[in-house]
Design a protein around this motif. Structure first.
Motif, PDB file in Angstrom:
ATOM      1  N   CYS A   1       0.825  -1.207   0.000  1.00 40.06           N
ATOM      2  CA  CYS A   1       0.000   0.000   0.000  1.00 40.06           C
ATOM      3  C   CYS A   1       0.861   1.260   0.000  1.00 40.06           C
ATOM      4  O   CYS A   1       1.878   1.331   0.692  1.00 40.06           O
TER       5      CYS A   1
ATOM      6  N   VAL B   1      -6.040   5.971  -5.348  1.00 39.74           N
ATOM      7  CA  VAL B   1      -6.551   4.677  -5.742  1.00 39.74           C
ATOM      8  C   VAL B   1      -6.784   4.678  -7.252  1.00 39.74           C
ATOM      9  O   VAL B   1      -7.220   5.677  -7.836  1.00 39.74           O
TER      10      VAL B   1
ATOM     11  N   LEU C   1      -0.778   2.846  -9.541  1.00 42.06           N
ATOM     12  CA  LEU C   1       0.244   2.063  -8.857  1.00 42.06           C
ATOM     13  C   LEU C   1       1.618   2.573  -9.270  1.00 42.06           C
ATOM     14  O   LEU C   1       1.832   2.939 -10.423  1.00 42.06           O
TER      15      LEU C   1
ATOM     16  N   LEU D   1       0.757   0.133  -4.324  1.00 39.08           N
ATOM     17  CA  LEU D   1      -0.677   0.197  -4.606  1.00 39.08           C
ATOM     18  C   LEU D   1      -1.265   1.479  -4.040  1.00 39.08           C
ATOM     19  O   LEU D   1      -1.243   1.705  -2.820  1.00 39.08           O
TER      20      LEU D   1
ATOM     21  N   THR E   1      -3.773   3.928  -2.446  1.00 39.95           N
ATOM     22  CA  THR E   1      -4.921   3.717  -1.557  1.00 39.95           C
ATOM     23  C   THR E   1      -5.594   5.021  -1.147  1.00 39.95           C
ATOM     24  O   THR E   1      -6.527   5.006  -0.357  1.00 39.95           O
TER      25      THR E   1
ATOM     26  N   ALA F   1      -9.216  -0.083  -3.564  1.00 40.37           N
ATOM     27  CA  ALA F   1      -7.868  -0.611  -3.780  1.00 40.37           C
ATOM     28  C   ALA F   1      -7.817  -2.128  -3.672  1.00 40.37           C
ATOM     29  O   ALA F   1      -6.943  -2.771  -4.272  1.00 40.37           O
TER      30      ALA F   1
END
Length: 392
Positions: free
Chosen positions: A165, A171, A174, A349, A351, A372
């Motif tokens: 994360c 969101v 990446l 990722l 979030t 996410a």
């Protein structure tokens, strides 16, 4: 529909359930090596999907998807939470006093679970196997990755992928880079002992508190001159403790923290150098140091071909605009131990809710956008499919 399209469609079907699972895990966090409830939840859901998961020791889960001959691609998530109070007011806030998923491992776990369930729907058609690694104890050093590897997590594996994360990224996006994406991280615990006494007569004691102060300020300074500046060394103390009265020089003191750096070569020599410098710093004050230095993790170094493949998976799921460059951080991640043995890559990722506040990891106010979770599931699943085809 192609195999990838069918897996993505199955992940979309699961999105509501995955949010519920993630919130349940968030409300019931467990510390490193104590992830029994989390492991049971994962194991039960994988079993319900027709798979045959097995535990890793007391906590953690391994499962292979597919039975055809071919490559074995691993996907990894971590299970543990942090000893941090949950400061949010969400209905699914932590119910465990002083413990919270302040690093997003509930998202990692649920995303991998979703990827596994989606891949299970096409298990018989996979040109090889996908191994899910639900690993305990990422948050302590040297981390549960070593135990998972010893338990067979990498046996026969040709490549491995993971996500972490990043609450500084929206969101739907990446971050990814080839090469090092995290830093090396070790833990350092220094105990000082000496003859305490009255503060009016420091010359008749070993002034331990003064020595402790010199240690905590001088060690970072000396290291900055003993190591190549490009190594990016950082010593930060999280605990400094000595004494119980203002007019008493204590006989015992302690400083503990982390040693982090960007360079793997410098990391190889860090323990010897740090121990040597500590001895030299406190020697003039007559106190005796006990140094407990634990080598934690090397940097996570994303391999070229695996980074390209993971980038393609990200673009498939969120589009080319959702694939962002990212920088190397000083954060440690024991995913690095897997990459010491097999090629692979990790991405960051996003979030953060677009337009919402930016949080930081390891803080009790961390909040993540639930969207996410499904994105994580889809990226991991597509990466696995791509790696199976590539590694044939």
């Amino acid at each position: 529909m192609t195999l990838t399209e069918r897996v993505l469609a199955r992940a979309d079907e699961l999105s509501g359930e995955l949010v519920e699972i993630r919130r349940d895990l968030h409300a019931n966090p467990e510390l490193s090596w104590n992830e029994q409830r989390t492991s049971r939840r994962v194991l039960d859901r994988l079993t319900a999907a027709g798979l045959s998961p097995v535990p890793i020791g007391d906590t953690g889960v391994l499962v292979d998807i597919g039975s055809n001959e071919g490559p074995v691609v691993a996907l990894r998530a971590d299970l543990d939470a942090l000893p941090v109070p949950d400061l949010t007011e969400d209905p699914w806030r932590s119910t465990v006093e002083g413990v919270a998923h302040a690093c997003g491992h509930d998202v990692h776990t649920t995303g991998l679970l979703g990827a596994g369930i989606a891949l299970a729907s096409v298990a018989d058609e996979l040109p090889g196997r996908v191994r899910l690694v639900f690993q305990p104890a990422e948050e302590i050093m040297p981390g549960g990755a070593l135990a998972a590897i010893q338990a067979g997590a990498l046996d026969g594996v040709t490549s491995i992928f993971g996500l972490h994360c990043d609450p500084g990224v929206d969101v739907g996006s990446l971050g990814l880079r080839e090469g090092p994406i995290t830093g090396a991280a070790d833990s350092l615990d220094v105990r000082l002992t000496g003859n305490g006494g009255h503060t009016s007569r420091p010359h008749l004691t070993e002034d331990l508190t003064f020595a402790l102060g010199k240690l905590i300020t001088e060690l970072p300074a000396v290291l900055s001159r003993r190591l190549d500046p490009r190594a990016g060394v950082s010593v930060v103390w999280g605990l400094v403790r000595a004494g119980s009265a203002m007019n008493v020089i204590p006989a015992i003191g302690r400083a503990a923290g982390t040693v982090r750096m960007l360079d793997a070569v410098a990391w190889a020599d860090a323990e010897t150098l740090v121990t040597e410098i500590i001895q030299q710093l406190v020697e003039p004050y007559g106190v005796k140091p006990e140094v407990i230095y634990v080598r934690g993790v090397p940097p996570v170094i994303n391999e070229h071909a695996s980074t390209v493949l993971l980038g393609q998976a990200i673009e498939t799921v969120v589009g080319a605009d959702g694939l962002l460059p990212t920088t190397q951080s000083l954060g440690g991640e024991d995913f690095a131990w897997y990459l010491e043995q097999v090629p692979g890559a990790m991405a960051r990722l996003g979030t953060r809710t677009p337009g919402g506040p930016t949080y930081d990891l390891h803080q009790g106010n961390l909040r993540v956008d639930d969207r996410a979770v499904a994105i994580a599931a889809k990226v991991l699943a597509v990466a696995a499919l791509g790696a199976l085809t590539r590694d044939l």
